[in-house]
Design an enzyme around this catalytic site. Sequence first.
Site, PDB file in Angstrom:
ATOM      1  CB  SER A 122      -0.956  -0.054   1.199  1.00  0.00           C
ATOM      2  OG  SER A 122      -2.004   0.865   1.055  1.00  0.00           O
ATOM      3  CG  ASP A 132      -7.312  -3.315  -1.911  1.00  0.00           C
ATOM      4  OD1 ASP A 132      -7.897  -2.401  -1.289  1.00  0.00           O
ATOM      5  OD2 ASP A 132      -6.072  -3.469  -1.887  1.00  0.00           O
ATOM      6  CG  HIS A 178      -5.523  -2.757   1.346  1.00  0.00           C
ATOM      7  ND1 HIS A 178      -4.928  -2.534   0.122  1.00  0.00           N
ATOM      8  CD2 HIS A 178      -4.941  -1.853   2.197  1.00  0.00           C
ATOM      9  CE1 HIS A 178      -4.049  -1.549   0.230  1.00  0.00           C
ATOM     10  NE2 HIS A 178      -4.033  -1.120   1.477  1.00  0.00           N
TER      11      HIS A 178
END
Lengths: 276, 276
Positions: free
Chosen positions: B146, B222, B255
């Site tokens: 991320s 996600d 995620h």
Amino acid sequence: MEIVSTNRSHGGVQGVYKHQSSETGTEMTFSVFVPDHAEGAKLPVLWYLSGLTCTHANVTEKGEFRAACAEHGVIFVAPDTSPRGDDVPDDEGYDFGKGAGFYVDATQEPWAKHFRMRSYIEKELPALIAEQFPADMERQGITGHSMGGHGALTIALRNPERFKSVSAFSPIVSPLACPWGDKALTGYIGPDRAAWREYDACALIEDGARVPDLLVDQGTADGFLADQLKTYLLSDVCEKAGQHAAIRMQDGYDHSYYFISTFMAEHVAWHAERLK
Amino acid sequence: MEIVSTNRSHGGVQGVYKHQSSETGTEMTFSVFVPDHAEGAKLPVLWYLSGLTCTHANVTEKGEFRAACAEHGVIFVAPDTSPRGDDVPDDEGYDFGKGAGFYVDATQEPWAKHFRMRSYIEKELPALIAEQFPADMERQGITGHSMGGHGALTIALRNPERFKSVSAFSPIVSPLACPWGDKALTGYIGPDRAAWREYDACALIEDGARVPDLLVDQGTADGFLADQLKTYLLSDVCEKAGQHAAIRMQDGYDHSYYFISTFMAEHVAWHAERLK
């Protein structure tokens, strides 16, 4: 049963669920990993009982079991270690009360109403798992860590027809012979030590209980080894009783999930072999 | 450097360390896994940069990298995501200030003094790793998740001589094109968007930066994909620029570390192959 969360992982689904338990009289949370599988297939089940202070979450996050469970097609079930909630009595210590159910059915007040983790793991939760997941309940294995290693050993020794395989990570092998056990069983079961024997793996083996085979890993740098875990008591009783057991002292490993996760894949493979 | 903890794991040592950073002017904590190795051997190093809200601990506990690092003989370094401490300014949001350093050297007040994560990762910490661990600094790879995927990509693109391999899990591919990036870079770097380009993987590739190869995994489930991560922007720019890249959309993954841990072993192996 209510879904708390599901996450795709290692090709399968890691779920967290809760339900109202009739045994504990509380809401209970547990996690289940179901690997990818053919539609209609039923998979063997490996139970993992956690140690003092833990919930389902510790092994679910840090146990590193999913890759191996996916490889071998094994469902992994991780219950909580005690009833929870405002109505549930507790103790100031980390080793008694909430987070420390010791997998017994308490007979003493104020614990008897809610602290029924033996019946919860032996009867109620398996029925729910059988109903809600693609689980082949003819192929169950059990493992656990520390207090949960004690739980796995004693539950397997008392239920040889249910479990085809049993292993443990740094188990409490004899609550009769350690301070954790002394405090917990005095509190939950009362002062009559004869009544503790069904909650003591060494005593159960002495009294004639057997499992087909047994795998135990224990770290030599585990700070609880000398006073609480006393692995040699299990080695001794297995040798005397002719109980086959691989009890492995792992050099330099401690009591943490850094140790458990190191040997988890081996345990999963060992169970899978016996649950084929 | 001070040892916070060491635990034996997967045959090696998982350590957590802290030191006084001259770049950030704060104490910084990081973790390093060193696999078992021959005395005197130097091992390749894989850097892992974490995402928003994380410290070194998230990947250290949940990343499932140790088995693969032990197998391939790779050191794994996990820094923190920002300076910490009472003297360090913060923001109410989870996406700016503490836990959200974005791997930049801030130029704006009140951030410029402490928020120097670019120089910390590019200069200060590697020197410490080289000094304190059996690390072959000629063989470094970098990955991240991320915000840390953004960090890994941009640091590798700016330092092609240092990193032989780069990959990412669900990276922010273009801070210029998403709300997280907009807030963070406005705050740390100021309103001149031209100055952001060195902190934007897509812009760096457009401006001519290249890496030998690139591996990205991104979950299709996600929740940040559509508005923040926008993986297609990286696919597009790589295609236009002739930058070789394997950008894999992973069906049904989100995620979380349940996603990261699923593909971690593959990333470690992919880096190890390039760091031989």
